[in-house]
Design a protein around this motif. Structure first.
Motif, PDB file in Angstrom:
ATOM      1  N   GLN A 101       0.832  -1.200   0.000  1.00  0.00           N
ATOM      2  CA  GLN A 101       0.000   0.000   0.000  1.00  0.00           C
ATOM      3  C   GLN A 101       0.866   1.250   0.000  1.00  0.00           C
ATOM      4  O   GLN A 101       0.599   2.207  -0.720  1.00  0.00           O
ATOM      5  CB  GLN A 101      -0.943   0.010   1.201  1.00  0.00           C
ATOM      6  CG  GLN A 101      -1.851   1.225   1.257  1.00  0.00           C
ATOM      7  CD  GLN A 101      -2.821   1.275   0.089  1.00  0.00           C
ATOM      8  OE1 GLN A 101      -3.772   0.521   0.064  1.00  0.00           O
ATOM      9  NE2 GLN A 101      -2.591   2.142  -0.872  1.00  0.00           N
ATOM     10  N   GLY A 102       1.923   1.239   0.780  1.00  0.00           N
ATOM     11  CA  GLY A 102       2.825   2.383   0.814  1.00  0.00           C
ATOM     12  C   GLY A 102       3.501   2.632  -0.524  1.00  0.00           C
ATOM     13  O   GLY A 102       3.688   3.775  -0.936  1.00  0.00           O
ATOM     14  N   ARG A 103       3.849   1.574  -1.226  1.00  0.00           N
ATOM     15  CA  ARG A 103       4.507   1.718  -2.535  1.00  0.00           C
ATOM     16  C   ARG A 103       3.530   2.171  -3.612  1.00  0.00           C
ATOM     17  O   ARG A 103       3.917   2.868  -4.543  1.00  0.00           O
ATOM     18  CB  ARG A 103       5.163   0.406  -2.921  1.00  0.00           C
ATOM     19  CG  ARG A 103       6.335   0.064  -1.990  1.00  0.00           C
ATOM     20  CD  ARG A 103       6.999  -1.212  -2.354  1.00  0.00           C
ATOM     21  NE  ARG A 103       7.688  -1.061  -3.625  1.00  0.00           N
ATOM     22  CZ  ARG A 103       8.043  -2.093  -4.382  1.00  0.00           C
ATOM     23  NH1 ARG A 103       7.762  -3.317  -4.004  1.00  0.00           N
ATOM     24  NH2 ARG A 103       8.664  -1.893  -5.520  1.00  0.00           N
ATOM     25  N   LEU A 104       2.274   1.768  -3.500  1.00  0.00           N
ATOM     26  CA  LEU A 104       1.280   2.142  -4.509  1.00  0.00           C
ATOM     27  C   LEU A 104       0.743   3.554  -4.298  1.00  0.00           C
ATOM     28  O   LEU A 104       0.265   4.185  -5.234  1.00  0.00           O
ATOM     29  CB  LEU A 104       0.121   1.145  -4.508  1.00  0.00           C
ATOM     30  CG  LEU A 104       0.463  -0.252  -5.000  1.00  0.00           C
ATOM     31  CD1 LEU A 104      -0.687  -1.198  -4.726  1.00  0.00           C
ATOM     32  CD2 LEU A 104       0.827  -0.232  -6.472  1.00  0.00           C
ATOM     33  N   GLY A 105       0.786   4.022  -3.066  1.00  0.00           N
ATOM     34  CA  GLY A 105       0.277   5.354  -2.773  1.00  0.00           C
ATOM     35  C   GLY A 105      -1.229   5.433  -2.948  1.00  0.00           C
ATOM     36  O   GLY A 105      -1.933   4.428  -2.877  1.00  0.00           O
TER      37      GLY A 105
END
Length: 102
Positions: free
Chosen positions: A38-42
């Motif tokens: 989730q953090g990488r996808l934003g």
């Protein structure tokens, strides 16, 4: 009388449904892995974990052959599907491309 369907709103965030088997603690994907993804996808893609115990009808509705599986949707339209849990950097690029934001 015909009903005109509008195309999905490309500004609406896509949702990655991560379909997992119930009661299999320790198997992929872990909650930490989902948080990292989730953090990488934003904000472009929202990650939701659905286990087949609590959400059996939703998981069945996607007719996946195996769990875990990933299905990317936007406004009810399937954009991308991946059986299993991909564990490499290609996943982020594939998801963003499928969501037309990358």
């Amino acid at each position: 009388m015909s009903i005109a369907l509008s195309p999905p709103d490309l500004l609406a965030p896509a949702v990655l449904l991560v379909l997992v088997p119930a009661g299999r603690a320790g198997q992929l994907p872990t909650l930490a892995q989902l948080d990292t993804l989730q953090g990488r996808l934003g904000p472009a893609v929202r990650v939701l974990r659905l286990d087949d115990g609590a959400h059996a009808s939703v998981v069945r509705s996607f007719a996946v052959a195996q769990l875990p599986a990933c299905v990317l949707v936007r406004e009810g339209i399937e954009l991308w599907r991946q059986p299993g849990w991909p564990e490499n950097d290609v996943l982020v690029a594939s998801l963003l491309a499928a969501a037309s934001v990358g």
